[in-house]
Design a protein around this motif. Sequence first.
Motif, mmCIF file in Angstrom:
data_model
loop_
_atom_site.group_PDB
_atom_site.id
_atom_site.type_symbol
_atom_site.label_atom_id
_atom_site.label_comp_id
_atom_site.label_asym_id
_atom_site.label_seq_id
_atom_site.Cartn_x
_atom_site.Cartn_y
_atom_site.Cartn_z
ATOM 1 N N LEU A 100 0.827 -1.211 0.000
ATOM 2 C CA LEU A 100 0.000 0.000 0.000
ATOM 3 C C LEU A 100 0.858 1.258 0.000
ATOM 4 O O LEU A 100 0.488 2.266 -0.609
ATOM 5 C CB LEU A 100 -0.942 0.002 1.198
ATOM 6 N N ILE A 101 1.994 1.199 0.678
ATOM 7 C CA ILE A 101 2.906 2.346 0.621
ATOM 8 C C ILE A 101 3.392 2.554 -0.805
ATOM 9 O O ILE A 101 3.288 3.642 -1.373
ATOM 10 C CB ILE A 101 4.124 2.143 1.548
ATOM 11 N N SER A 102 3.926 1.487 -1.393
ATOM 12 C CA SER A 102 4.527 1.620 -2.720
ATOM 13 C C SER A 102 3.488 1.855 -3.803
ATOM 14 O O SER A 102 3.738 2.576 -4.766
ATOM 15 C CB SER A 102 5.354 0.368 -3.050
ATOM 16 N N GLY A 103 2.303 1.272 -3.651
ATOM 17 C CA GLY A 103 1.308 1.372 -4.710
ATOM 18 C C GLY A 103 0.426 2.595 -4.667
ATOM 19 O O GLY A 103 -0.062 3.047 -5.709
ATOM 20 N N TYR A 104 0.219 3.156 -3.463
ATOM 21 C CA TYR A 104 -0.760 4.239 -3.358
ATOM 22 C C TYR A 104 -0.332 5.436 -2.496
ATOM 23 O O TYR A 104 -0.576 6.581 -2.863
ATOM 24 C CB TYR A 104 -2.078 3.697 -2.775
ATOM 25 N N PHE A 105 0.238 5.165 -1.338
ATOM 26 C CA PHE A 105 0.304 6.207 -0.314
ATOM 27 C C PHE A 105 1.685 6.802 -0.065
ATOM 28 O O PHE A 105 1.860 7.545 0.895
ATOM 29 C CB PHE A 105 -0.243 5.646 1.009
ATOM 30 N N SER A 106 2.668 6.494 -0.893
ATOM 31 C CA SER A 106 4.015 7.020 -0.641
ATOM 32 C C SER A 106 4.039 8.545 -0.676
ATOM 33 O O SER A 106 4.727 9.189 0.127
ATOM 34 C CB SER A 106 5.014 6.449 -1.647
ATOM 35 N N GLY A 107 3.294 9.146 -1.600
ATOM 36 C CA GLY A 107 3.264 10.606 -1.697
ATOM 37 C C GLY A 107 2.684 11.252 -0.461
ATOM 38 O O GLY A 107 3.258 12.203 0.091
ATOM 39 N N LEU A 108 1.542 10.751 -0.015
ATOM 40 C CA LEU A 108 0.907 11.293 1.186
ATOM 41 C C LEU A 108 1.800 11.099 2.407
ATOM 42 O O LEU A 108 2.006 12.030 3.197
ATOM 43 C CB LEU A 108 -0.443 10.614 1.413
ATOM 44 N N LEU A 109 2.345 9.905 2.574
ATOM 45 C CA LEU A 109 3.177 9.626 3.735
ATOM 46 C C LEU A 109 4.448 10.472 3.735
ATOM 47 O O LEU A 109 4.865 10.988 4.776
ATOM 48 C CB LEU A 109 3.526 8.141 3.780
ATOM 49 N N ALA A 110 5.061 10.622 2.570
ATOM 50 C CA ALA A 110 6.268 11.447 2.474
ATOM 51 C C ALA A 110 5.970 12.888 2.866
ATOM 52 O O ALA A 110 6.739 13.535 3.584
ATOM 53 C CB ALA A 110 6.839 11.388 1.061
ATOM 54 N N SER A 111 4.822 13.390 2.408
ATOM 55 C CA SER A 111 4.436 14.758 2.728
ATOM 56 C C SER A 111 4.225 14.941 4.228
ATOM 57 O O SER A 111 4.671 15.938 4.818
ATOM 58 C CB SER A 111 3.153 15.121 1.971
ATOM 59 N N GLU A 112 3.564 13.967 4.864
ATOM 60 C CA GLU A 112 3.300 14.065 6.302
ATOM 61 C C GLU A 112 4.585 13.959 7.114
ATOM 62 O O GLU A 112 4.766 14.658 8.110
ATOM 63 C CB GLU A 112 2.302 12.983 6.726
ATOM 64 N N ILE A 113 5.494 13.085 6.691
ATOM 65 C CA ILE A 113 6.765 12.930 7.402
ATOM 66 C C ILE A 113 7.611 14.188 7.283
ATOM 67 O O ILE A 113 8.276 14.607 8.232
ATOM 68 C CB ILE A 113 7.522 11.703 6.855
ATOM 69 N N GLN A 114 7.578 14.823 6.109
ATOM 70 C CA GLN A 114 8.343 16.052 5.917
ATOM 71 C C GLN A 114 7.817 17.188 6.779
ATOM 72 O O GLN A 114 8.580 18.024 7.261
ATOM 73 C CB GLN A 114 8.302 16.455 4.442
ATOM 74 N N SER A 115 6.519 17.197 7.025
ATOM 75 C CA SER A 115 5.925 18.281 7.814
ATOM 76 C C SER A 115 5.913 17.976 9.312
ATOM 77 O O SER A 115 5.741 18.873 10.131
ATOM 78 C CB SER A 115 4.496 18.565 7.341
ATOM 79 N N ASP A 116 6.097 16.712 9.674
ATOM 80 C CA ASP A 116 6.074 16.327 11.082
ATOM 81 C C ASP A 116 7.121 15.234 11.300
ATOM 82 O O ASP A 116 6.897 14.073 10.990
ATOM 83 C CB ASP A 116 4.689 15.812 11.470
ATOM 84 N N ARG A 117 8.271 15.600 11.841
ATOM 85 C CA ARG A 117 9.366 14.638 11.986
ATOM 86 C C ARG A 117 9.116 13.664 13.121
ATOM 87 O O ARG A 117 9.937 12.760 13.368
ATOM 88 C CB ARG A 117 10.695 15.369 12.209
ATOM 89 N N TYR A 118 7.983 13.779 13.813
ATOM 90 C CA TYR A 118 7.633 12.825 14.858
ATOM 91 C C TYR A 118 6.628 11.789 14.365
ATOM 92 O O TYR A 118 5.940 11.140 15.157
ATOM 93 C CB TYR A 118 7.101 13.567 16.089
ATOM 94 N N ILE A 119 6.549 11.642 13.051
ATOM 95 C CA ILE A 119 5.801 10.541 12.435
ATOM 96 C C ILE A 119 6.819 9.550 11.901
ATOM 97 O O ILE A 119 7.779 9.928 11.228
ATOM 98 C CB ILE A 119 4.899 11.038 11.290
ATOM 99 N N THR A 120 6.634 8.289 12.206
ATOM 100 C CA THR A 120 7.537 7.246 11.711
ATOM 101 C C THR A 120 6.725 6.074 11.169
ATOM 102 O O THR A 120 5.549 5.903 11.523
ATOM 103 C CB THR A 120 8.486 6.765 12.835
ATOM 104 N N LEU A 121 7.334 5.272 10.297
ATOM 105 C CA LEU A 121 6.641 4.173 9.626
ATOM 106 C C LEU A 121 7.309 2.843 9.942
ATOM 107 O O LEU A 121 8.506 2.775 10.232
ATOM 108 C CB LEU A 121 6.646 4.367 8.109
#
Length: 296
Positions: A100-121
Amino acid sequence: MLLEGIETLLVLAEAKTMSKTGSLLFISQSAVSKRIHNLEKKIGKKLIEPQGRYVRLTNDGNALIDSIGPLFDELRGQIYEQSLSEHSKSLIKIDCSETLISGYFSGLLASEIQSDRYITLSTNHTPRIIENVKSGKATMGLCAGFLPLHTGLLTFHLFDEHFYILSNTPLATLPDQVITTDLSNSANAYQSVILDKLNIKPAMQLDSYNAAVHLALSGAAPALIPLSIIHTLSIDRAKVHRFSELDELIRPVHICVRQNNYNLSRVKDLVQKFCDYAHDSMTNSDTIDLDAQTKV
């Protein structure tokens, strides 16, 4: 302490060796052995026994895990909830299906991680994701496949993903056997019923869609592949076959989270972003045009 012993036994049941258990708990191998010995002494039963290079649980050990494991996970989850807060430095861990990360949500997750460094996967299979969210090892989970009926978690259905047959040769009809993912995985077990109804036998069951793709393209056997993998690997659409008989064979995608964690605005906002992203990006695009390259 009794709780330390139970936690160690739970980890040992999965890890199978004292050394790996110690690594996972950040303690020495001798400390693992001491904790298990103290737990056995406390309850008066033998809980583990050697099995070659590995350690296996006795019947009493398995019975203890079956009766106490769920309660222990719930206790850990409640303790973890106390560590979360509205404070911006409170760590939010999202446990995800890798596809799901690779197929759909990498863009959203990358954006959230860049804006909040206290999010981890982290990545796991769906049954383990559910366990990690319930026990507090993860704040929320991004799951692929059917969920257990009673998880005790809040779940948000994002969309249903379709499956296709991948073959290196043209297919006019459904094949009589396909390479599948691991059907013993509870999130995938439903596929067995549908495949059996269609008289399709699993040629082999793998733990990796990536491996299934390469075997299919090399001519080993056709493979049953979800749409996310087709997009991720940019598979030639001439090798991808859609059959109406497979329309009921879907892979539901969900977000799951503990109720108290969801009450936190940071977590609730993240869940809403996943829901909005799925709606905006995937409406009417959970199937593919086999005559052209398309993007979800």
